[in-house]
Design an enzyme around this catalytic site. Structure first.
Site, PDB file in Angstrom:
ATOM      1  N   LYS A  51     -10.760  -9.201  -0.682  1.00  0.00           N
ATOM      2  CA  LYS A  51      -9.527  -8.696  -1.285  1.00  0.00           C
ATOM      3  C   LYS A  51      -8.379  -9.664  -0.998  1.00  0.00           C
ATOM      4  O   LYS A  51      -7.601  -9.995  -1.894  1.00  0.00           O
ATOM      5  CB  LYS A  51      -9.198  -7.295  -0.736  1.00  0.00           C
ATOM      6  CG  LYS A  51     -10.083  -6.201  -1.331  1.00  0.00           C
ATOM      7  CD  LYS A  51     -10.014  -4.892  -0.556  1.00  0.00           C
ATOM      8  CE  LYS A  51     -11.077  -3.932  -1.043  1.00  0.00           C
ATOM      9  NZ  LYS A  51     -11.295  -2.770  -0.187  1.00  0.00           N
ATOM     10  N   GLN A  95      -8.897   0.530   4.890  1.00  0.00           N
ATOM     11  CA  GLN A  95     -10.333   0.350   4.613  1.00  0.00           C
ATOM     12  C   GLN A  95     -11.167   1.422   5.323  1.00  0.00           C
ATOM     13  O   GLN A  95     -11.009   1.645   6.526  1.00  0.00           O
ATOM     14  CB  GLN A  95     -10.759  -1.057   5.079  1.00  0.00           C
ATOM     15  CG  GLN A  95     -12.183  -1.426   4.741  1.00  0.00           C
ATOM     16  CD  GLN A  95     -12.420  -1.575   3.247  1.00  0.00           C
ATOM     17  OE1 GLN A  95     -11.666  -2.216   2.535  1.00  0.00           O
ATOM     18  NE2 GLN A  95     -13.490  -0.958   2.761  1.00  0.00           N
ATOM     19  N   ASP A 118      -5.405   3.012  -3.983  1.00  0.00           N
ATOM     20  CA  ASP A 118      -6.802   3.481  -3.965  1.00  0.00           C
ATOM     21  C   ASP A 118      -6.949   4.783  -4.757  1.00  0.00           C
ATOM     22  O   ASP A 118      -8.058   5.164  -5.125  1.00  0.00           O
ATOM     23  CB  ASP A 118      -7.231   3.761  -2.508  1.00  0.00           C
ATOM     24  CG  ASP A 118      -8.166   2.695  -1.979  1.00  0.00           C
ATOM     25  OD1 ASP A 118      -8.748   1.950  -2.797  1.00  0.00           O
ATOM     26  OD2 ASP A 118      -8.325   2.616  -0.748  1.00  0.00           O
TER      27      ASP A 118
END
Ligand code: NAP
Length: 299
Positions: A51, A95, A118
């Site tokens: 990422k 994460q 997200d």
């Protein structure tokens, strides 16, 4: 049978994202993404690195915060609060998985919904269900829909069977594909571990999407001739011939299912690359919405 090439589609999305970065730069804005990693999970570490690399390539402001395994929930919440206030940050991602002493839901709830790229915050889940376009939709479901659209697969009126009912993938994907309008209007069935007569259900599907986490689960007997199959699963199976001792496979018995399909995604190289592409695209959307700039392209 034709392969759906997720890498190529993801590259196309990255080009659009890059154009948006340049457009935002002309208005004095730079999209910023903060990624928080807690602990030392090797798979998570790889995702976070990928990422960050992609952010750098496309000209994002990117912050990677690596915290030790014993970070307390309070400390993590404090970092989230700092990023919520940071004007240079438009997207925040924590994460998963998190260490077991941290309540993941508490962390997700603490992220500002405007920066929740997200799409896991309850406000954004509600916006997805309510079809409010200002919300953020989870990246993997967005990536799956984008692949279907790119390959001209008719979604409106199609019988879609989604295997798996997690919020991250299955349930969100079902909500997305049944939305009214372009990219939606499908007739969606969601199957899970308690589903009976699965074979009968999946054989009636025009599109089968697997998000289970079980290698080679979907067999040739589960799909009808000409079906489209999207494999979200990422599973490690032992393979002594590989340098690291394993290889990645999906939820689909690719070798036997692929010959029956009109279109199918490989693993790796199918849905996987789309998830990062959608994350950065969501971050552009967050930056545009925070600064009141019209969103150039929307996935
Ligand atoms: P999850 O939270 O573990 O959910 C798995 C779902 O599969 C559950 O709803 C479960 O049903 C269902 N299931 C399990 N066994 C089943 C069976 N035999 N028949 C029908 N349904 C079954 O997993 P997830 O987070 O959604 O992830 C699913 C897979 O996608 C994993 O392999 C993950 O690594 C992969 N993934 C890939 C990406 C990507 O970027 N490509 C992103 C996210 C996830 P119950 O609800 O009844 O338990």
């Amino acid at each position: 049978m034709k392969l759906i090439d997720g890498k190529t589609v993801a590259e196309k999305i990255h080009e659009q994202t890059h154009a948006s970065v340049q457009m935002l730069a002309k208005r004095g804005h730079r999209p910023g993404l903060a990624v928080i990693l807690v602990g030392d999970n090797p798979a998570s570490r790889t995702y976070v690195r990928k990422k960050a690399e992609q952010c750098a390539k496309l000209g994002f402001h990117s912050v990677k915060l690596e915290l030790p395994e014993n970070t307390s929930q309070g400390e993590l919440l404090a970092h989230v609060a700092t990023f919520n206030q940071d004007p240079e940050i438009h997207g925040i991602l924590v994460q998963s998985p998190l260490p077991t002493h941290i309540n993941e839901a508490k962390i997700v709830h603490a992220i500002s919904p405007e920066k929740d790229v997200d799409g896991f915050h309850p406000i954004n889940v509600a916006k997805l269900a309510l079809e409010d376009p200002s919300g953020f939709i989870p990246c993997t479901p967005l990536g799956c829909r984008c692949l279907l659209l790119e390959y001209g697969v008719p979604i409106s009126g199609a019988n879609v069977v989604v295997l798996g009912r997690s919020m991250i993938v299955g349930k969100s994907l079902a909500l997305l594909l049944m939305q009214r309008g372009s990219g939606g209007d499908a007739t969606v069935t969601v199957a899970h571990s308690r589903t009976l007569h699965l074979e009968t259900i999946t054989r009636a599907a025009d599109i089968v999407i697997t998000a289970i986490g079980s290698p080679h689960f979907l067999q040739a007997k589960h799909v009808r001739d000409g079906a489209v199959v999207i494999d979200v699963g990422i599973n490690r199976v032992e393979d002594a011939s590989q340098k690291n001792g394993y290889r990645l496979v999906g939820d689909v018995d690719f070798e036997n299912v692929a010959p029956k399909c009109s279109l199918i995604t490989p693993v790796p190289g199918g849905v996987g690359p789309m998830t990062i592409a959608m994350l950065l695209s969501n971050t552009i959307k967050a930056c545009c919405q925070i600064h009141g700039v019209q969103v150039l392209h929307s996935t």
